[in-house]
Design a protein around this motif. Sequence first.
Motif, short mmCIF file in Angstrom:
data_model
loop_
_atom_site.label_atom_id
_atom_site.label_comp_id
_atom_site.label_asym_id
_atom_site.label_seq_id
_atom_site.Cartn_x
_atom_site.Cartn_y
_atom_site.Cartn_z
N ILE A 288 0.83 -1.21 0.00
CA ILE A 288 0.00 0.00 0.00
C ILE A 288 0.87 1.26 0.00
O ILE A 288 0.66 2.18 -0.79
N SER A 289 1.86 1.27 0.88
CA SER A 289 2.73 2.43 1.00
C SER A 289 4.09 2.00 1.51
O SER A 289 4.18 1.19 2.44
N CYS A 290 5.15 2.53 0.91
CA CYS A 290 6.51 2.17 1.31
C CYS A 290 7.39 3.42 1.22
O CYS A 290 8.12 3.61 0.23
N PRO A 291 7.32 4.32 2.21
CA PRO A 291 8.01 5.61 2.14
C PRO A 291 9.51 5.52 1.90
O PRO A 291 10.09 6.40 1.26
N ASN A 292 10.15 4.45 2.41
CA ASN A 292 11.59 4.34 2.26
C ASN A 292 12.03 3.56 1.03
O ASN A 292 13.22 3.37 0.79
N LEU A 293 11.04 3.09 0.25
CA LEU A 293 11.34 2.41 -1.02
C LEU A 293 10.16 2.67 -1.95
O LEU A 293 9.29 1.83 -2.15
N LYS A 294 10.15 3.88 -2.52
CA LYS A 294 9.01 4.36 -3.29
C LYS A 294 8.66 3.48 -4.48
O LYS A 294 7.52 3.49 -4.96
N LEU B 21 9.91 17.63 7.68
CA LEU B 21 9.12 16.96 6.65
C LEU B 21 9.56 15.51 6.53
O LEU B 21 10.75 15.21 6.37
N CYS B 22 8.60 14.61 6.61
CA CYS B 22 8.87 13.18 6.54
C CYS B 22 8.69 12.68 5.11
O CYS B 22 8.01 13.29 4.29
N THR B 23 9.27 11.52 4.83
CA THR B 23 9.13 10.91 3.50
C THR B 23 7.69 10.47 3.24
O THR B 23 7.32 10.23 2.10
N CYS B 24 6.87 10.39 4.31
CA CYS B 24 5.47 10.02 4.12
C CYS B 24 4.63 11.22 3.70
O CYS B 24 3.45 11.06 3.38
N GLY B 25 5.22 12.42 3.74
CA GLY B 25 4.51 13.62 3.34
C GLY B 25 3.99 14.46 4.48
O GLY B 25 3.52 15.59 4.27
N VAL C 255 14.56 -0.26 14.69
CA VAL C 255 15.11 1.06 14.37
C VAL C 255 16.30 0.86 13.44
O VAL C 255 17.36 0.39 13.85
N GLY C 256 16.10 1.18 12.17
CA GLY C 256 17.15 1.03 11.18
C GLY C 256 17.17 2.24 10.27
O GLY C 256 17.24 3.37 10.75
N THR C 257 17.08 2.04 8.96
CA THR C 257 16.97 3.16 8.03
C THR C 257 15.77 4.01 8.41
O THR C 257 15.82 5.23 8.42
N GLY C 258 14.67 3.34 8.73
CA GLY C 258 13.48 3.99 9.27
C GLY C 258 13.19 3.41 10.64
O GLY C 258 14.07 2.84 11.28
N ILE C 259 11.96 3.55 11.09
CA ILE C 259 11.57 2.96 12.36
C ILE C 259 10.16 2.41 12.22
O ILE C 259 9.27 3.08 11.71
N GLY C 260 9.99 1.16 12.64
CA GLY C 260 8.69 0.52 12.50
C GLY C 260 8.40 -0.37 13.68
O GLY C 260 9.26 -0.62 14.53
#
Length: 319
Positions: free
Chosen positions: A86-92, A177-181, A141-146
Amino acid sequence: MKHAPVLLVIDVGGTNTICETYDLEGSELLSLTDSTAQIFAKGTEGFVQHVKDFIQSHMAMYPHTALGVIIVGVPGVVSTDGARVISCPNLKALDGIALGEELSQATGVSAYLYKDTELAAVGEQQLGAARGFANTACVMVGTGIGCGLVINGQIWRGDHSLAGELGHTVVIPDGRLCTCGRRGCLEMYCSGKAFGRQAVELGIAPSGGHAEKASHLARLVFEAAKRGSTAAEKVITSGFALLGIALANMVNVLNPGIIVLGGGLMTGSAEFRSVIEKSYLDSVRSSAVSVPALVESQLGAKAVTKGAWVEGKRILESL
């Protein structure tokens, strides 16, 4: 002669992608790690071809096996049926892609998508630091955080697959500003890309092209802090303090039995762990009878692929 069933598990990370095959007993047969950026240089077609090549390599080494299922962990939100990202901000390149369907069509094998942290949570709950806990939160917690959630022994995504998006909870209104917008997400203050960006801002790393090397540049901030840089130390402690607050907020809402912390950024940052713990304990509801412990991942870099094996085996045994 009956061919022995095997599982293909794939961990698509912000930096590297890992492909591995396992038998039903959990023994690793073949493993390959490659650059995610290189694999996706030609979009999802490049990824699908990479997977097909890996399958060919496996079959050349283990011709008397049969691939039974493919489990893929991605750093984003996936549909409840495990077919589409659906959405992958760190791998568009994966945004809106029916990756499960594409892999199934290309390989002839059923493929299922999961959020990578969901698989990590399953791995830790079944095989690692959260064994014995029916309700588990696994924060990577890596490139992003989930965050992956296991509730009553099962992956919990919520009604719209958005459960566990801890990195995109707003901690600073109208912040970065985040990569998610959106602005002010936790991920913009405590992650590899956050610390990598701040390495450039502090002059610790050269500017230019740092977004692609964020996780590598983050290490420079920690090294500078160890050498006595107060600016670098402030960046780390501020980010980790926000993480502690976010963890406390999650406990106040969901109250898991345990919280597992993992991911590349947690490796090598043990001296700053106390910042997270203090912020967490200061922020969690004081009337709680028992505060969920923060524990270190036992599976480490294997958390996602081990969790994928658990899920893949469950699917095969249910057929």
